[in-house]
Write an enzyme that holds these catalytic residues in place. Sequence first.
Site, PDB file in Angstrom:
ATOM      1  N   LEU A  93       0.850  -1.197   0.000  1.00 20.36           N
ATOM      2  CA  LEU A  93       0.000   0.000   0.000  1.00 20.36           C
ATOM      3  C   LEU A  93       0.886   1.249   0.000  1.00 20.36           C
ATOM      4  O   LEU A  93       0.953   1.988   0.973  1.00 20.36           O
ATOM      5  CB  LEU A  93      -0.935  -0.002   1.212  1.00 20.36           C
ATOM      6  CG  LEU A  93      -2.114  -0.939   1.116  1.00 20.36           C
ATOM      7  CD1 LEU A  93      -2.924  -0.924   2.404  1.00 20.36           C
ATOM      8  CD2 LEU A  93      -3.012  -0.571  -0.058  1.00 20.36           C
ATOM      9  N   HIS A  94       1.583   1.438  -1.097  1.00 22.60           N
ATOM     10  CA  HIS A  94       2.478   2.580  -1.266  1.00 22.60           C
ATOM     11  C   HIS A  94       2.098   3.316  -2.533  1.00 22.60           C
ATOM     12  O   HIS A  94       1.659   2.715  -3.508  1.00 22.60           O
ATOM     13  CB  HIS A  94       3.938   2.121  -1.345  1.00 22.60           C
ATOM     14  CG  HIS A  94       4.381   1.425  -0.101  1.00 22.60           C
ATOM     15  ND1 HIS A  94       4.691   2.100   1.053  1.00 22.60           N
ATOM     16  CD2 HIS A  94       4.510   0.108   0.187  1.00 22.60           C
ATOM     17  CE1 HIS A  94       5.009   1.233   1.987  1.00 22.60           C
ATOM     18  NE2 HIS A  94       4.910   0.008   1.493  1.00 22.60           N
ATOM     19  N   ALA A  95       2.280   4.619  -2.538  1.00 23.44           N
ATOM     20  CA  ALA A  95       2.089   5.484  -3.703  1.00 23.44           C
ATOM     21  C   ALA A  95       0.767   5.205  -4.430  1.00 23.44           C
ATOM     22  O   ALA A  95      -0.302   5.397  -3.866  1.00 23.44           O
ATOM     23  CB  ALA A  95       3.288   5.404  -4.623  1.00 23.44           C
ATOM     24  N   PRO A 113      -0.944   2.408  -5.440  1.00 22.68           N
ATOM     25  CA  PRO A 113      -1.920   1.503  -4.833  1.00 22.68           C
ATOM     26  C   PRO A 113      -2.634   2.117  -3.620  1.00 22.68           C
ATOM     27  O   PRO A 113      -3.835   1.919  -3.434  1.00 22.68           O
ATOM     28  CB  PRO A 113      -1.099   0.278  -4.435  1.00 22.68           C
ATOM     29  CG  PRO A 113       0.049   0.296  -5.375  1.00 22.68           C
ATOM     30  CD  PRO A 113       0.364   1.746  -5.570  1.00 22.68           C
TER      31      PRO A 113
END
Length: 93
Positions: free
Chosen positions: A14-16, A18
Amino acid sequence: MAERRVTVGWPEGLHARPAAVFVRAAASSGVPVTVAGPGGEPVNAASVLSVLGLGVEGGQEIVLASGADGADAALDRLAKLVSEGLDELPGAV
């Protein structure tokens, strides 16, 4: 309280991008949703800074929760988005 445990399907977690996709879907779900990372406290799923702060990696399990009316349907849709690593929810406008 409805709850879904789901494994994050985005390889980057769950980075950037997404996280932005997830937050947009959570905010448009029509119900307040929280998300918790492994061993962490729940945060507002509609807050990109809160979601990024979880530091969730691909393959880790998260917990989605809501106590609102309509929570089951909303959590099912969000769980599908997260587990399959989709760029948007099917049927989203």
